[in-house]
Design an enzyme around this catalytic site. Structure first.
Site, PDB file in Angstrom:
ATOM      1  CB  THR A 116       3.500   3.766   1.168  1.00  0.00           C
ATOM      2  OG1 THR A 116       2.530   4.345   0.291  1.00  0.00           O
ATOM      3  CG2 THR A 116       3.854   4.756   2.262  1.00  0.00           C
ATOM      4  CB  ALA A 117       4.539  -1.352  -0.676  1.00  0.00           C
ATOM      5  CE  LYS A 118      -3.428   1.670  -4.998  1.00  0.00           C
ATOM      6  NZ  LYS A 118      -4.197   0.439  -4.789  1.00  0.00           N
ATOM      7  CD  GLU A 119       0.971  -5.064   0.134  1.00  0.00           C
ATOM      8  OE1 GLU A 119       0.789  -6.038  -0.616  1.00  0.00           O
ATOM      9  OE2 GLU A 119       2.079  -4.784   0.625  1.00  0.00           O
ATOM     10  CD  GLU A 270      -3.297  -1.679  -7.554  1.00  0.00           C
ATOM     11  OE1 GLU A 270      -4.210  -1.146  -8.206  1.00  0.00           O
ATOM     12  OE2 GLU A 270      -3.333  -1.840  -6.328  1.00  0.00           O
TER      13      GLU A 270
END
Length: 350
Positions: A116-119, A270
């Site tokens: 999952t992308a980490k904002e 990030e």
């Protein structure tokens, strides 16, 4: 109500009670490693926030009854303890600990794997206070006024109302669902008008990015990314991108490729950008200067040293860039100026 299918699990109230009472015992014996703080909420409920010293997760994790990082508990009138909001278990970077070395991951884990992308913002917890009201917290704190525009939880709550209104939902709609399911929503608050981090979030990109849903249990019981994404859509949050892999070899290849190019699906995320050590910067009475560290900095990326040297010179030549740096303003602009400088190959000219 959400159309997402949320499984029913065994909450094991007796074990949860034992874990929380064990935390109180540990706190009494090791007050420097485990702390707690009570918050009185608007309806008189008292929620207790637990904070574990960072080193404990690395060195003494086996001696603690839960690895939750971000935990709020409550006691009933009959002295029964239960969890009212729960973050993730403490997680580490690849190669940071023994159990995140690749050989251990190959040996001790099995697929499927979710990437999952980490904002890049600050973590926010959303849980039910009653079937009609929610509580919005930061990792360890609850604002005295739930709409406080200077507190992470207050800004998160204000954004929550905006997200809900976009899909015709109310606070009660969400609170009733959270209360019934006994879960915590985990979101990233990304809003440059409130607080800047590294990556820019302006205009329509500002707000809450829902990236996790955890049951309020001592052990981590977290829902899959597909469910999280559906709930985000149902309640008007920004969604998080995710990818599924069948085996750990695919995960390793994906991670190594992303580390090389510094992007996730053609965007910065990030963890692959250069960070400046904020503690080296001092702003006082309008003057900005660099404070040289008393000991040698541990730098993980070669590019960081160039960044620091560049910043030393910019503090002298462009002090206005850093006037509000300590207040989390101007961080993104400074980094982007460095990236322009780097990409134009000017480092060798200085």
């Amino acid at each position: 109500m959400s159309i997402a299918n949320i499984p029913v699990i065994n909450f094991d109230a007796e074990r949860n009670d034992e874990v929380i009472k064990e935390l109180y015992e540990i706190k009494s014996n090791l007050p420097k490693e485990l702390r707690c703080k009570d918050y009185i909420l608007e309806n008189g409920q008292i929620w207790t926030s637990w904070t574990v010293r960072e080193s404990v997760y690395r060195k003494k994790y086996a001696s603690f009854p839960t690895m939750a990082r971000g935990l709020f508990t409550q006691v009933t009138n009959d002295d029964q303890q239960y969890i009212v909001a729960r973050g993730y278990d403490k997680f580490f970077n690849i190669l940071e600990t023994g159990f995140t070395q690749w050989p251990a991951l190959f040996k001790d884990t099995e697929g499927p794997y979710e990437i999952t992308a980490k904002e890049n913002g600050c973590i926010i917890f959303i849980a039910a206070l009653t079937p009609a009201e929610v509580v919005v917290t930061s990792k360890h704190a609850i604002p005295a006024v739930k709409t406080d525009p200077t507190a992470h939880g207050g800004v998160g709550y204000n954004w929550l109302l905006r997200h809900l209104s976009l899909v015709g939902k109310t606070e009660k709609d969400l609170a009733e669902w959270l209360y019934d399911k006994r879960i915590t929503l985990i979101a990233e608050l990304c809003d440059d008008e409130f607080e800047q981090h590294i990556l820019p979030y302006t205009g329509k990109d500002r707000g809450l990015y829902l990236h996790g849903i955890n049951y309020n249990t001592h052990d981590l019981n977290t829902l899959p990314a597909s469910t999280v994404q559906q709930v985000a859509i149902d309640f008007g949050f920004h969604t998080i991108d995710y990818h599924l892999f069948d085996n750990i070899s695919q995960v390793k290849e994906f991670g190594e490729n992303m580390q090389q190019i510094g992007l996730y699906k053609e965007r910065e995320v990030e963890g692959v950008v250069v960070r400046f050590t904020n503690a080296m910067l001092e702003s006082k009475d309008g003057d900005v200067r660099i404070i040289e560290p008393k000991k040698t900095l541990k730098l993980n990326y070669e590019k960081t040293q160039y960044y620091i040297e560049w910043l030393r010179k910019r503090v002298v030549s462009n002090p206005d860039w850093f006037k509000n740096y300590k207040a989390q303003k101007g961080i993104i602009f400074v980094r982007q100026e460095f990236e322009k400088f780097w990409n134009e190959g000017k480092i060798s000219e200085e």
